[in-house]
Design a protein around this motif. Sequence first.
Motif, PDB file in Angstrom:
ATOM      1  N   GLY A 105       0.810  -1.210   0.000  1.00 44.61           N
ATOM      2  CA  GLY A 105       0.000   0.000   0.000  1.00 44.61           C
ATOM      3  C   GLY A 105       0.841   1.257   0.000  1.00 44.61           C
ATOM      4  O   GLY A 105       0.530   2.234  -0.691  1.00 44.61           O
ATOM      5  N   ALA A 106       1.926   1.237   0.762  1.00 47.26           N
ATOM      6  CA  ALA A 106       2.830   2.387   0.803  1.00 47.26           C
ATOM      7  C   ALA A 106       3.494   2.608  -0.553  1.00 47.26           C
ATOM      8  O   ALA A 106       3.629   3.749  -1.014  1.00 47.26           O
ATOM      9  CB  ALA A 106       3.886   2.176   1.888  1.00 47.26           C
ATOM     10  N   LEU A 107       3.891   1.527  -1.206  1.00 49.86           N
ATOM     11  CA  LEU A 107       4.528   1.643  -2.524  1.00 49.86           C
ATOM     12  C   LEU A 107       3.572   2.261  -3.543  1.00 49.86           C
ATOM     13  O   LEU A 107       3.975   3.080  -4.372  1.00 49.86           O
ATOM     14  CB  LEU A 107       4.990   0.265  -3.004  1.00 49.86           C
ATOM     15  CG  LEU A 107       6.180  -0.357  -2.260  1.00 49.86           C
ATOM     16  CD1 LEU A 107       6.434  -1.773  -2.774  1.00 49.86           C
ATOM     17  CD2 LEU A 107       7.425   0.498  -2.409  1.00 49.86           C
ATOM     18  N   LEU A 108       2.297   1.872  -3.475  1.00 53.17           N
ATOM     19  CA  LEU A 108       1.314   2.435  -4.400  1.00 53.17           C
ATOM     20  C   LEU A 108       1.160   3.930  -4.169  1.00 53.17           C
ATOM     21  O   LEU A 108       1.110   4.722  -5.121  1.00 53.17           O
ATOM     22  CB  LEU A 108      -0.030   1.728  -4.243  1.00 53.17           C
ATOM     23  CG  LEU A 108      -1.177   2.289  -5.091  1.00 53.17           C
ATOM     24  CD1 LEU A 108      -0.862   2.188  -6.578  1.00 53.17           C
ATOM     25  CD2 LEU A 108      -2.489   1.575  -4.784  1.00 53.17           C
ATOM     26  N   ALA A 109       1.078   4.331  -2.899  1.00 56.41           N
ATOM     27  CA  ALA A 109       0.911   5.750  -2.579  1.00 56.41           C
ATOM     28  C   ALA A 109       2.116   6.564  -3.052  1.00 56.41           C
ATOM     29  O   ALA A 109       1.967   7.668  -3.572  1.00 56.41           O
ATOM     30  CB  ALA A 109       0.705   5.921  -1.073  1.00 56.41           C
ATOM     31  N   VAL A 110       3.318   6.007  -2.879  1.00 54.77           N
ATOM     32  CA  VAL A 110       4.524   6.692  -3.354  1.00 54.77           C
ATOM     33  C   VAL A 110       4.501   6.807  -4.870  1.00 54.77           C
ATOM     34  O   VAL A 110       4.852   7.841  -5.446  1.00 54.77           O
ATOM     35  CB  VAL A 110       5.787   5.937  -2.888  1.00 54.77           C
ATOM     36  CG1 VAL A 110       7.028   6.476  -3.588  1.00 54.77           C
ATOM     37  CG2 VAL A 110       5.946   6.064  -1.381  1.00 54.77           C
ATOM     38  N   GLN A 111       4.082   5.740  -5.536  1.00 58.25           N
ATOM     39  CA  GLN A 111       4.008   5.739  -6.996  1.00 58.25           C
ATOM     40  C   GLN A 111       3.045   6.806  -7.500  1.00 58.25           C
ATOM     41  O   GLN A 111       3.258   7.419  -8.557  1.00 58.25           O
ATOM     42  CB  GLN A 111       3.552   4.363  -7.484  1.00 58.25           C
ATOM     43  CG  GLN A 111       3.553   4.208  -8.997  1.00 58.25           C
ATOM     44  CD  GLN A 111       3.092   2.822  -9.429  1.00 58.25           C
ATOM     45  OE1 GLN A 111       2.515   2.075  -8.648  1.00 58.25           O
ATOM     46  NE2 GLN A 111       3.346   2.482 -10.676  1.00 58.25           N
ATOM     47  N   LEU A 112       1.985   7.065  -6.727  1.00 66.79           N
ATOM     48  CA  LEU A 112       1.002   8.082  -7.105  1.00 66.79           C
ATOM     49  C   LEU A 112       1.457   9.489  -6.726  1.00 66.79           C
ATOM     50  O   LEU A 112       0.753  10.462  -6.982  1.00 66.79           O
ATOM     51  CB  LEU A 112      -0.349   7.782  -6.448  1.00 66.79           C
ATOM     52  CG  LEU A 112      -1.064   6.503  -6.916  1.00 66.79           C
ATOM     53  CD1 LEU A 112      -2.322   6.261  -6.094  1.00 66.79           C
ATOM     54  CD2 LEU A 112      -1.404   6.592  -8.398  1.00 66.79           C
ATOM     55  N   GLY A 113       2.628   9.599  -6.090  1.00 66.68           N
ATOM     56  CA  GLY A 113       3.156  10.902  -5.720  1.00 66.68           C
ATOM     57  C   GLY A 113       2.465  11.543  -4.534  1.00 66.68           C
ATOM     58  O   GLY A 113       2.475  12.775  -4.397  1.00 66.68           O
ATOM     59  N   LEU A 114       1.893  10.753  -3.647  1.00 72.64           N
ATOM     60  CA  LEU A 114       1.170  11.277  -2.490  1.00 72.64           C
ATOM     61  C   LEU A 114       2.136  11.649  -1.363  1.00 72.64           C
ATOM     62  O   LEU A 114       3.245  11.119  -1.283  1.00 72.64           O
ATOM     63  CB  LEU A 114       0.156  10.237  -1.996  1.00 72.64           C
ATOM     64  CG  LEU A 114      -0.923   9.834  -3.010  1.00 72.64           C
ATOM     65  CD1 LEU A 114      -1.819   8.758  -2.429  1.00 72.64           C
ATOM     66  CD2 LEU A 114      -1.759  11.050  -3.411  1.00 72.64           C
ATOM     67  N   PRO A 115       1.733  12.555  -0.471  1.00 72.83           N
ATOM     68  CA  PRO A 115       2.604  12.953   0.647  1.00 72.83           C
ATOM     69  C   PRO A 115       2.772  11.833   1.660  1.00 72.83           C
ATOM     70  O   PRO A 115       2.044  10.830   1.630  1.00 72.83           O
ATOM     71  CB  PRO A 115       1.858  14.152   1.255  1.00 72.83           C
ATOM     72  CG  PRO A 115       0.436  13.959   0.847  1.00 72.83           C
ATOM     73  CD  PRO A 115       0.477  13.321  -0.501  1.00 72.83           C
ATOM     74  N   VAL A 116       3.715  12.044   2.580  1.00 73.55           N
ATOM     75  CA  VAL A 116       4.052  11.006   3.553  1.00 73.55           C
ATOM     76  C   VAL A 116       2.833  10.582   4.375  1.00 73.55           C
ATOM     77  O   VAL A 116       2.640   9.384   4.647  1.00 73.55           O
ATOM     78  CB  VAL A 116       5.176  11.499   4.492  1.00 73.55           C
ATOM     79  CG1 VAL A 116       5.439  10.466   5.592  1.00 73.55           C
ATOM     80  CG2 VAL A 116       6.448  11.750   3.703  1.00 73.55           C
ATOM     81  N   GLY A 117       2.015  11.558   4.774  1.00 75.72           N
ATOM     82  CA  GLY A 117       0.820  11.225   5.554  1.00 75.72           C
ATOM     83  C   GLY A 117      -0.090  10.251   4.823  1.00 75.72           C
ATOM     84  O   GLY A 117      -0.617   9.303   5.412  1.00 75.72           O
ATOM     85  N   ALA A 118      -0.276  10.481   3.538  1.00 72.84           N
ATOM     86  CA  ALA A 118      -1.120   9.598   2.734  1.00 72.84           C
ATOM     87  C   ALA A 118      -0.477   8.226   2.560  1.00 72.84           C
ATOM     88  O   ALA A 118      -1.172   7.207   2.495  1.00 72.84           O
ATOM     89  CB  ALA A 118      -1.402  10.226   1.373  1.00 72.84           C
ATOM     90  N   VAL A 119       0.853   8.198   2.487  1.00 72.81           N
ATOM     91  CA  VAL A 119       1.568   6.922   2.372  1.00 72.81           C
ATOM     92  C   VAL A 119       1.334   6.084   3.622  1.00 72.81           C
ATOM     93  O   VAL A 119       1.089   4.873   3.552  1.00 72.81           O
ATOM     94  CB  VAL A 119       3.081   7.160   2.167  1.00 72.81           C
ATOM     95  CG1 VAL A 119       3.835   5.834   2.190  1.00 72.81           C
ATOM     96  CG2 VAL A 119       3.332   7.879   0.849  1.00 72.81           C
ATOM     97  N   ILE A 120       1.377   6.731   4.779  1.00 73.27           N
ATOM     98  CA  ILE A 120       1.140   6.024   6.047  1.00 73.27           C
ATOM     99  C   ILE A 120      -0.285   5.500   6.106  1.00 73.27           C
ATOM    100  O   ILE A 120      -0.530   4.345   6.488  1.00 73.27           O
ATOM    101  CB  ILE A 120       1.418   6.952   7.239  1.00 73.27           C
ATOM    102  CG1 ILE A 120       2.900   7.323   7.277  1.00 73.27           C
ATOM    103  CG2 ILE A 120       0.998   6.290   8.551  1.00 73.27           C
ATOM    104  CD1 ILE A 120       3.248   8.376   8.316  1.00 73.27           C
ATOM    105  N   VAL A 121      -1.257   6.330   5.714  1.00 69.42           N
ATOM    106  CA  VAL A 121      -2.659   5.910   5.717  1.00 69.42           C
ATOM    107  C   VAL A 121      -2.868   4.730   4.775  1.00 69.42           C
ATOM    108  O   VAL A 121      -3.557   3.756   5.101  1.00 69.42           O
ATOM    109  CB  VAL A 121      -3.581   7.082   5.315  1.00 69.42           C
ATOM    110  CG1 VAL A 121      -5.008   6.587   5.075  1.00 69.42           C
ATOM    111  CG2 VAL A 121      -3.571   8.158   6.398  1.00 69.42           C
ATOM    112  N   ALA A 122      -2.261   4.802   3.590  1.00 69.54           N
ATOM    113  CA  ALA A 122      -2.385   3.713   2.622  1.00 69.54           C
ATOM    114  C   ALA A 122      -1.794   2.422   3.182  1.00 69.54           C
ATOM    115  O   ALA A 122      -2.358   1.334   2.988  1.00 69.54           O
ATOM    116  CB  ALA A 122      -1.688   4.087   1.319  1.00 69.54           C
TER     117      ALA A 122
END
Length: 201
Positions: A105-122
Motif C-alpha cells: 500500500g505504501a509503494l502504491l501511494a509513493v508511486q502516485l506521488g502522495l505525501p508522507v501522511g497519505a503513504v502512512i494511511v495507505a
Amino acid sequence: MAWDVFSLIGTIAFAVSGAIIAMEEKYDLFGVYILGVVTAFGGGALRNLLIGAPTATLWDQGFLFQMALISITVVFLLPSKLMSHWERWGTYFDAIGLAAFAIQGALLAVQLGLPVGAVIVAAVLTGSGGGIIRDLLAGRKPLVFKKEIYAVWGALAGLLIGVGLFKEGFSLYVLLVLTTALRILSIVFHWRLPTKKIVKN
C-alpha cells in the motif's frame, strides 16, 4: 517485481488467515471462501477508495484471485489435527499479511506521488483493512482495536517508505521481515499501547 511479490505474499497470507478464522467459527464451505477472499482483498479496496486509486483494478487481479482460492482450498482440505493450532498459525499468517500489504500500500501511494501522511494511511488501510473486515464478519473485536500493537507496525512501515529510507529491492524484503517480526514479538512479549479509562461518577 517487488510490487508483485508483496501482493502475492499478502494475498496468500490473508486468504489463509480468513479461511482459518471462518473454519474456527464453523462456517460452511461457501462462508470459508467468502471470508478468505474478503480478507485478502478488502484492505486494498478500502485503500483505493480513500487515496483515489481506481477501484476497478481490483477485478484485474485474476492471478491473485486464483492464488487466494487455491490457498483457501488447501487450508480447507488439511486434516483437522493440523488446524487445531490455528491460533498460532493464524497469528503468523496475519502478521505476514499485515507486513506485506502495508508495504504494498505504501509503494502504491509513493508511486502516485502522495505525501508522507497519505503513504502512512495507505499502508495502514492496506495492511489492516482486510483483517478488520474479516473480524467484523466473524463477529470478533478487530485486532487493530485491541491493546496489542498491530496497525502501528503497518504505519511504521509506511513512514519508513514514505520518507525514502526503504525504496526498492532487497531493502523492502528486509522491511517485510522486520515488520512481521515486530508484530509477532508484540504478541509474544505482550507489548501494549497506553490506554485510558473514563471513570463515570
